[in-house]
Design a protein around this motif. Structure first.
Motif, mmCIF file in Angstrom:
data_model
loop_
_atom_site.group_PDB
_atom_site.id
_atom_site.type_symbol
_atom_site.label_atom_id
_atom_site.label_comp_id
_atom_site.label_asym_id
_atom_site.label_seq_id
_atom_site.Cartn_x
_atom_site.Cartn_y
_atom_site.Cartn_z
ATOM 1 N N ASN A 125 63.557 51.319 15.401
ATOM 2 C CA ASN A 125 63.473 51.636 16.819
ATOM 3 C C ASN A 125 64.828 51.372 17.468
ATOM 4 O O ASN A 125 65.279 50.222 17.522
ATOM 5 C CB ASN A 125 62.395 50.779 17.482
ATOM 6 N N TYR A 131 65.666 51.214 20.434
ATOM 7 C CA TYR A 131 65.601 50.506 21.710
ATOM 8 C C TYR A 131 65.231 49.033 21.546
ATOM 9 O O TYR A 131 65.180 48.301 22.532
ATOM 10 C CB TYR A 131 64.598 51.188 22.637
ATOM 11 N N ILE A 132 64.939 48.604 20.337
ATOM 12 C CA ILE A 132 64.644 47.198 20.092
ATOM 13 C C ILE A 132 65.940 46.501 19.679
ATOM 14 O O ILE A 132 66.498 46.762 18.629
ATOM 15 C CB ILE A 132 63.587 47.019 18.991
ATOM 16 N N ARG A 185 57.799 41.870 24.383
ATOM 17 C CA ARG A 185 59.110 42.517 24.494
ATOM 18 C C ARG A 185 60.147 41.550 25.083
ATOM 19 O O ARG A 185 61.275 41.447 24.598
ATOM 20 C CB ARG A 185 58.964 43.761 25.366
ATOM 21 N N ASP A 204 59.602 50.518 25.293
ATOM 22 C CA ASP A 204 60.853 49.900 24.837
ATOM 23 C C ASP A 204 62.072 50.563 25.465
ATOM 24 O O ASP A 204 63.032 49.891 25.838
ATOM 25 C CB ASP A 204 60.958 49.973 23.308
ATOM 26 N N THR A 256 64.779 48.672 27.917
ATOM 27 C CA THR A 256 66.186 48.568 27.534
ATOM 28 C C THR A 256 67.100 49.234 28.550
ATOM 29 O O THR A 256 68.134 48.663 28.939
ATOM 30 C CB THR A 256 66.404 49.209 26.147
#
Length: 329
Positions: free
Chosen positions: A3, A5-6, A35, A188, A192
């Motif tokens: 991912n 965005y993690i 998150r 996510d 972000t």
């Protein structure tokens, strides 16, 4: 598949406490809590299951605010409505449901309901009555009363939110209302691209941090057809982690449509990080900063210039490589 965005931000809110306020039919085990803990590993994140009774819920939150003394409160949806009333603390309200009683009636939130996430007491279902809706209306009417420092309150509003539309109401009372690309529930990507930049601004202000300043010409970000240049936003997001970025655009004398067009472009492409970071300027030599990235050199700029498009900085990838060697300096 990984991912994109993690990502962890270990220096962000380091050693500080964040209190999360969940939305309707949710709990302290919501995905947003997970998150926050995953992406801000050096922060201490606390959250609490809210009672269904709104008077009990706001009482509990005031109590926890006093006990926990959080450095930041993040509230989403109904939690944003509650968080607005927790005066004196820096707060981020994401799609705040300031008119939660009306939202309940309009979107089938009356009657038998199931909690979206597990709760500590093990309860899975509840009944939302019309009498209880009246109690929510009484609590929502306490919003915006006895306002504190508006610098402490940020509102984030999804431009595709089908449930709540409270940005105009927020803007009647607070200045920092920002649109982001997204719906009502946060994912996510939204966290972000929209929430993390605001947390960074708050953290910097609390710490008294002054990041090196980079001015970026809009002509370096987009081409003659107003199309985003290759890797421009990749570079922008990379630089945002270590620098204070400002977008510079020419200042026409009378062309209001041009100004509106630039504002719309930055709002659409750059989004949240462009808030209060767009400058219309024809005198580059008057800018005080550390770096200037521009397609046209300015001989009198006092900082370091990067001439976008020349042999050294032909692409944004070249600029990323240059700043990666500086380590945030």
């Amino acid at each position: 598949m990984e991912n994109p965005y993690i990502k962890q931000y270990p220096q962000l809110m380091k050693g500080k406490k964040i209190m999360y306020v969940h939305g309707f039919a949710s709990s302290a085990r919501s995905g947003t809590v997970t998150r926050l803990r995953e992406m801000l590993p050096e922060a201490h994140v606390v959250a609490f299951d809210l009672p269904i009774d709104p008077h009990e819920a706001i009482h509990l939150l005031h109590q926890k605010q006093q006990e926990e003394k959080p450095d930041l409160i993040v509230g989403t949806s109904m939690g944003g409505m509650y968080a607005e009333q927790l005066r004196g603390t820096d707060r981020i309200l994401v799609n705040p449901a300031f008119q939660i009683a009306d939202t309940m009636g309009a979107h089938g939130m009356i009657g038998h309901q199931t909690f979206l996430n597990p709760r500590e007491d093990g309860v899975q279902e509840f009944i939302m009555t019309k009498t209880m809706v009246k109690e929510y209306r009484a609590v929502q009417e306490q919003c915006f009363k006895g306002l504190d420092d508006e610098e402490k309150v940020w509102g984030l509003f999804g431009d595709e939110d089908p449930l709540v539309h409270t940005q105009p109401l927020f803007s009647e009372h607070y200045r920092k209302g920002i649109w982001f690309h997204g719906e009502h529930r946060m994912n996510d990507r939204v966290f972000t691209e929209a929430v993390i930049p605001v947390i960074r601004w708050i953290d910097d202000r609390q710490n008294g941090t002054e990041r090196p300043v980079i001015y970026i010409s809009i002509d370096a970000l987009r081409d003659e057809r107003s199309q985003q240049r290759s890797s421009a936003m990749k570079a922008f997001k990379y630089l945002l982690e270590s620098y204070n970025l400002f977008i510079i655009a020419p200042s026409p004398t009378y062309d209001s449509e041009y100004i509106k067009g630039v504002q719309e472009w930055t709002k659409d492409i750059v989004a949240v990080p462009a808030f209060e970071h767009l400058i219309f300027n024809n005198q580059r030599h008057l800018l005080l900063g550390d770096y200037l990235i521009d397609a046209i050199p300015c001989k009198d700029f006092m900082g370091t210039q990067l001439h976008f498009g020349d042999d050294t900085f032909k692409t944004w990838e070249d600029i990323i490589e240059f700043f990666s060697r500086l380590g945030g300096q």
